[in-house]
Design a protein around this motif. Sequence first.
Motif, PDB file in Angstrom:
ATOM      1  N   LEU A  59       1.059  -1.028  -0.066  1.00  0.00           N
ATOM      2  CA  LEU A  59       0.130   0.033   0.032  1.00  0.00           C
ATOM      3  C   LEU A  59       0.806   1.356  -0.038  1.00  0.00           C
ATOM      4  CD1 LEU A  59      -2.847   0.986   0.366  1.00  0.00           C
ATOM      5  CD2 LEU A  59      -2.712   1.109   2.639  1.00  0.00           C
ATOM      6  N   MET A  60       0.941   2.163  -0.962  1.00  0.00           N
ATOM      7  CA  MET A  60       1.580   3.275  -1.539  1.00  0.00           C
ATOM      8  C   MET A  60       0.817   5.050  -1.670  1.00  0.00           C
ATOM      9  SD  MET A  60       5.200   3.156  -3.548  1.00  0.00           S
ATOM     10  CE  MET A  60       5.433   1.072  -3.765  1.00  0.00           C
ATOM     11  N   GLY A  61       0.719   5.196  -0.888  1.00  0.00           N
ATOM     12  CA  GLY A  61       0.272   6.416  -1.098  1.00  0.00           C
ATOM     13  C   GLY A  61      -1.154   6.290  -1.373  1.00  0.00           C
ATOM     14  N   GLY A  62      -2.280   5.607  -1.126  1.00  0.00           N
ATOM     15  CA  GLY A  62      -3.534   5.342  -0.955  1.00  0.00           C
ATOM     16  C   GLY A  62      -3.931   4.261  -1.852  1.00  0.00           C
ATOM     17  N   ASN A  63      -2.523   3.903  -2.725  1.00  0.00           N
ATOM     18  CA  ASN A  63      -2.901   2.408  -3.853  1.00  0.00           C
ATOM     19  C   ASN A  63      -1.955   1.751  -3.387  1.00  0.00           C
ATOM     20  OD1 ASN A  63      -3.574   5.436  -5.390  1.00  0.00           O
ATOM     21  ND2 ASN A  63      -1.242   5.701  -6.029  1.00  0.00           N
ATOM     22  N   LEU A  64      -3.289   0.463  -4.033  1.00  0.00           N
ATOM     23  CA  LEU A  64      -2.566  -0.832  -3.419  1.00  0.00           C
ATOM     24  C   LEU A  64      -1.939  -1.302  -4.390  1.00  0.00           C
ATOM     25  CD1 LEU A  64      -2.698  -3.177  -1.826  1.00  0.00           C
ATOM     26  CD2 LEU A  64      -5.109  -4.214  -3.111  1.00  0.00           C
ATOM     27  N   LEU A  65      -0.436  -2.035  -4.371  1.00  0.00           N
ATOM     28  CA  LEU A  65       0.138  -2.821  -6.205  1.00  0.00           C
ATOM     29  C   LEU A  65       0.535  -4.127  -5.741  1.00  0.00           C
ATOM     30  CD1 LEU A  65       0.915   0.407  -5.253  1.00  0.00           C
ATOM     31  CD2 LEU A  65       2.913  -0.091  -7.043  1.00  0.00           C
ATOM     32  N   VAL A  66       0.474  -5.053  -6.665  1.00  0.00           N
ATOM     33  CA  VAL A  66       0.136  -6.472  -6.426  1.00  0.00           C
ATOM     34  C   VAL A  66       1.106  -6.702  -7.032  1.00  0.00           C
ATOM     35  CG1 VAL A  66      -0.911  -8.392  -6.472  1.00  0.00           C
ATOM     36  CG2 VAL A  66      -2.654  -6.412  -5.524  1.00  0.00           C
ATOM     37  N   GLN A  67       2.645  -7.253  -7.246  1.00  0.00           N
ATOM     38  CA  GLN A  67       2.924  -6.904  -8.043  1.00  0.00           C
ATOM     39  C   GLN A  67       3.859  -8.870  -8.668  1.00  0.00           C
ATOM     40  OE1 GLN A  67       5.537  -3.207  -7.082  1.00  0.00           O
ATOM     41  NE2 GLN A  67       5.574  -4.863  -5.216  1.00  0.00           N
ATOM     42  N   TYR A  89      -4.358  -0.766  -7.909  1.00  0.00           N
ATOM     43  CA  TYR A  89      -5.062   0.162  -7.280  1.00  0.00           C
ATOM     44  C   TYR A  89      -5.938   1.603  -7.358  1.00  0.00           C
ATOM     45  CZ  TYR A  89      -6.537  -4.687  -8.901  1.00  0.00           C
ATOM     46  OH  TYR A  89      -6.992  -5.851  -8.973  1.00  0.00           O
ATOM     47  N   LEU A  90      -5.618   2.306  -7.602  1.00  0.00           N
ATOM     48  CA  LEU A  90      -5.492   4.074  -7.367  1.00  0.00           C
ATOM     49  C   LEU A  90      -6.527   3.906  -6.745  1.00  0.00           C
ATOM     50  CD1 LEU A  90      -4.986   4.974 -10.939  1.00  0.00           C
ATOM     51  CD2 LEU A  90      -3.094   5.171  -9.317  1.00  0.00           C
ATOM     52  N   ALA A 130      -0.132  10.961 -15.779  1.00  0.00           N
ATOM     53  CA  ALA A 130      -0.616  11.955 -15.943  1.00  0.00           C
ATOM     54  C   ALA A 130      -0.913  12.471 -13.681  1.00  0.00           C
ATOM     55  CB  ALA A 130      -1.592  12.373 -16.528  1.00  0.00           C
ATOM     56  N   LEU A 131      -2.095  11.078 -13.957  1.00  0.00           N
ATOM     57  CA  LEU A 131      -2.159  10.803 -12.827  1.00  0.00           C
ATOM     58  C   LEU A 131      -1.171  10.599 -11.933  1.00  0.00           C
ATOM     59  CD1 LEU A 131      -5.360   8.116 -14.065  1.00  0.00           C
ATOM     60  CD2 LEU A 131      -5.823  10.292 -13.594  1.00  0.00           C
ATOM     61  N   GLY A 132      -0.129  10.318 -11.977  1.00  0.00           N
ATOM     62  CA  GLY A 132       0.317  10.031 -10.743  1.00  0.00           C
ATOM     63  C   GLY A 132       1.284  11.202 -10.417  1.00  0.00           C
ATOM     64  N   ILE A 133       1.496  12.351 -11.247  1.00  0.00           N
ATOM     65  CA  ILE A 133       1.130  14.246 -10.748  1.00  0.00           C
ATOM     66  C   ILE A 133       0.245  14.682  -9.922  1.00  0.00           C
ATOM     67  CG2 ILE A 133       2.036  16.493 -11.652  1.00  0.00           C
ATOM     68  CD1 ILE A 133       3.439  14.800 -14.235  1.00  0.00           C
ATOM     69  N   LEU A 134      -0.994  13.611 -10.226  1.00  0.00           N
ATOM     70  CA  LEU A 134      -1.642  14.526  -9.560  1.00  0.00           C
ATOM     71  C   LEU A 134      -2.058  14.068  -8.705  1.00  0.00           C
ATOM     72  CD1 LEU A 134      -5.123  14.651 -12.734  1.00  0.00           C
ATOM     73  CD2 LEU A 134      -3.263  16.782 -11.106  1.00  0.00           C
ATOM     74  N   THR A 135      -1.652  12.769  -8.332  1.00  0.00           N
ATOM     75  CA  THR A 135      -1.250  12.538  -6.691  1.00  0.00           C
ATOM     76  C   THR A 135      -0.409  11.820  -6.283  1.00  0.00           C
ATOM     77  OG1 THR A 135      -1.699   9.913  -8.125  1.00  0.00           O
ATOM     78  CG2 THR A 135      -3.772  11.055  -7.741  1.00  0.00           C
ATOM     79  N   ALA A 136       0.312  12.489  -6.614  1.00  0.00           N
ATOM     80  CA  ALA A 136       1.972  12.378  -5.435  1.00  0.00           C
ATOM     81  C   ALA A 136       2.689  11.840  -5.434  1.00  0.00           C
ATOM     82  CB  ALA A 136       2.144  13.478  -4.327  1.00  0.00           C
ATOM     83  N   THR A 137       2.549  10.913  -6.746  1.00  0.00           N
ATOM     84  CA  THR A 137       3.277   8.962  -6.871  1.00  0.00           C
ATOM     85  C   THR A 137       4.557   9.286  -6.667  1.00  0.00           C
ATOM     86  OG1 THR A 137       2.328   8.565  -8.350  1.00  0.00           O
ATOM     87  CG2 THR A 137       3.979   7.135  -8.185  1.00  0.00           C
TER      88      THR A 137
END
Length: 156
Positions: A59-67, A89-90, A130-137
Amino acid sequence: MVHMDFQQHTTIDIPADRLDVGTWLFNMNDRDYQQVAKGHRALGTFVQDGTRGMVNVELMGGNLLVQHYREVSSSPSEIVMDSPQSSIYLGQLIPAKVGVRWTMDVKPLSASSSVFTCRVELQMSALMHALGILTATRHFVQSHVDEETIGDRKST
């Protein structure tokens, strides 16, 4: 595709020739993984067609990642893992795909210490960027890599 690169270094009090990064990584259990960084949720390892692999849930910055990582290369001093179709999962709801390459290495610093480096490279579409810029990825991923590197140092 847009490429983003994040890395961090730390000094560890272990000679480089006494650490095998791949063996250390694949001997890590789920509890060890969760203790390395607060965003780590779950870890599992496997061998498929003779190649080691690992599933990481973060879980990173409110986004769930499955790698779903596969080992690309490994030596005692370096391991390279690749997850070309990681699921993100944004907001923990909206699914998307990103490529993730994860490299860890250790280099001698002195007879009794080493420099440990953790590097994460992301490949994503222009829309995801672009979405990452908005969400401070960039901020959240770099903070996570910083935390992982310090946490990994403590667990070696």
